[in-house]
Design a protein around this motif. Sequence first.
Motif, PDB file in Angstrom:
ATOM      1  N   ASP A 200      -2.917 -10.594  16.677  1.00  0.00           N
ATOM      2  CA  ASP A 200      -3.383  -9.502  17.534  1.00  0.00           C
ATOM      3  C   ASP A 200      -3.725  -9.949  18.949  1.00  0.00           C
ATOM      4  N   ILE A 201      -3.294 -11.132  19.342  1.00  0.00           N
ATOM      5  CA  ILE A 201      -3.770 -11.734  20.587  1.00  0.00           C
ATOM      6  C   ILE A 201      -3.479 -10.872  21.818  1.00  0.00           C
ATOM      7  N   VAL A 202      -2.314 -10.230  21.863  1.00  0.00           N
ATOM      8  CA  VAL A 202      -1.963  -9.417  23.033  1.00  0.00           C
ATOM      9  C   VAL A 202      -2.816  -8.149  23.077  1.00  0.00           C
ATOM     10  N   LEU A 215      -9.130 -17.171  24.066  1.00  0.00           N
ATOM     11  CA  LEU A 215      -9.693 -18.175  24.972  1.00  0.00           C
ATOM     12  C   LEU A 215      -8.900 -19.482  24.930  1.00  0.00           C
ATOM     13  N   ALA A 216      -8.430 -19.844  23.736  1.00  0.00           N
ATOM     14  CA  ALA A 216      -7.681 -21.098  23.590  1.00  0.00           C
ATOM     15  C   ALA A 216      -6.240 -20.956  24.053  1.00  0.00           C
ATOM     16  N   GLY A 217      -5.705 -19.740  23.961  1.00  0.00           N
ATOM     17  CA  GLY A 217      -4.288 -19.540  24.244  1.00  0.00           C
ATOM     18  C   GLY A 217      -3.499 -19.609  22.944  1.00  0.00           C
ATOM     19  N   ARG A 218      -2.365 -18.925  22.891  1.00  0.00           N
ATOM     20  CA  ARG A 218      -1.644 -18.795  21.628  1.00  0.00           C
ATOM     21  C   ARG A 218      -1.212 -20.129  21.044  1.00  0.00           C
ATOM     22  N   SER A 219      -0.642 -20.982  21.865  1.00  0.00           N
ATOM     23  CA  SER A 219      -0.153 -22.271  21.377  1.00  0.00           C
ATOM     24  C   SER A 219      -1.282 -23.114  20.793  1.00  0.00           C
ATOM     25  N   ILE A 224      -4.915 -24.937  16.213  1.00  0.00           N
ATOM     26  CA  ILE A 224      -6.223 -24.879  15.553  1.00  0.00           C
ATOM     27  C   ILE A 224      -6.050 -24.414  14.114  1.00  0.00           C
ATOM     28  N   LEU A 225      -5.203 -23.399  13.923  1.00  0.00           N
ATOM     29  CA  LEU A 225      -4.894 -22.930  12.572  1.00  0.00           C
ATOM     30  C   LEU A 225      -4.316 -24.067  11.738  1.00  0.00           C
ATOM     31  N   LEU A 226      -3.397 -24.812  12.325  1.00  0.00           N
ATOM     32  CA  LEU A 226      -2.811 -25.964  11.641  1.00  0.00           C
ATOM     33  C   LEU A 226      -3.886 -26.979  11.260  1.00  0.00           C
ATOM     34  N   THR A 270       6.376 -14.153  17.835  1.00  0.00           N
ATOM     35  CA  THR A 270       5.141 -13.689  18.475  1.00  0.00           C
ATOM     36  C   THR A 270       4.856 -12.214  18.201  1.00  0.00           C
ATOM     37  N   GLU A 271       5.898 -11.445  17.812  1.00  0.00           N
ATOM     38  CA  GLU A 271       5.697 -10.025  17.556  1.00  0.00           C
ATOM     39  C   GLU A 271       4.803  -9.830  16.334  1.00  0.00           C
TER      40      GLU A 271
END
Length: 303
Positions: A200-202, A215-219, A224-226, A270-271
């Motif tokens: 939901d980042i966008v 705040l961290a950015g998608r990449s 972080i998830l990893l 990304t969608e």
Amino acid sequence: MATTLQADSGWRVWWQLTRPHTLTASFAPVFLGTMIAIRDNQIDWLLFTAMLIASLLIQAATNMFNEYYDFARGLDNEKSVGIGGAIVRNGVKPKTVLGLAFLLYIIAGILGIYICMQTSWWLLLVGGVAMIIGYLYTGGPFPIAYTPFGELFSGLFMGFLIVIIAFYIQTATITIDSILLAVPSTLLVAAIMMANNIRDIVGDAASGRKTLAILAGRSAAVNILLSFFVLSYAWVMALVVSGMITPWSLLVFISVIKPIKIIRIFKTHTEPLKVMPAMKDTGITNTLFAFLLAIGLLIGHII
């Protein structure tokens, strides 16, 4: 290719409102905490059932609060991905959703009183705080879900705390083992929230939210998830190597294919619709990991 969003009908409306793919975040910690306890004490299955149902009800109610307050703040519409959709697509009155959420809280509270009667009344305070946090996650003037602390609160209260309570109601104590074994649950519940926020980042950024993913950015958020996944598996490996838990606990590595698939999807797409399977698989990973760890502990205890 355009995707047509169809409204549910009948019982499916209410089932989707609970956001069933998130309910594993409640089942897994209860089951794990109970299986940790089985090594030290005979299990009271009635208490286990009460704890499990109460946790599921609190999670479902939290999801309904989310549905209500996101609608009230104008954040949900007919094309929103990942919502229950009862309000914006199925015409359920917002007050009905809010009232149902509080009803589930009341039922969970009654179950909590029963648990306290059989164990300790201190749990009433702990459970009450957990329910308040569940409400404040999206309710109140400063929703936790709109801040960078969503993963922290969900991990601590829906991951760590539930494992500890499930263990405590069976043993009337808290041990170092129970605390250490609750860590992967904490990380994997936080991973569910992170996966949701990456998807939901966008939309979240457009609505003014300040989630950790934004705040961290998608990449960086995907990394972080990893790290949540890597730390969970490495944690169990470290406990086995140290001799604190049975080598049968390494059964958790059967589930490692899921996180690999999840990260690959997030790095490729990304969608929101295309990453939905990854978000759902994060919940499945949480459940599968906890189940395999619990079974490994049980086998080690029996043998």
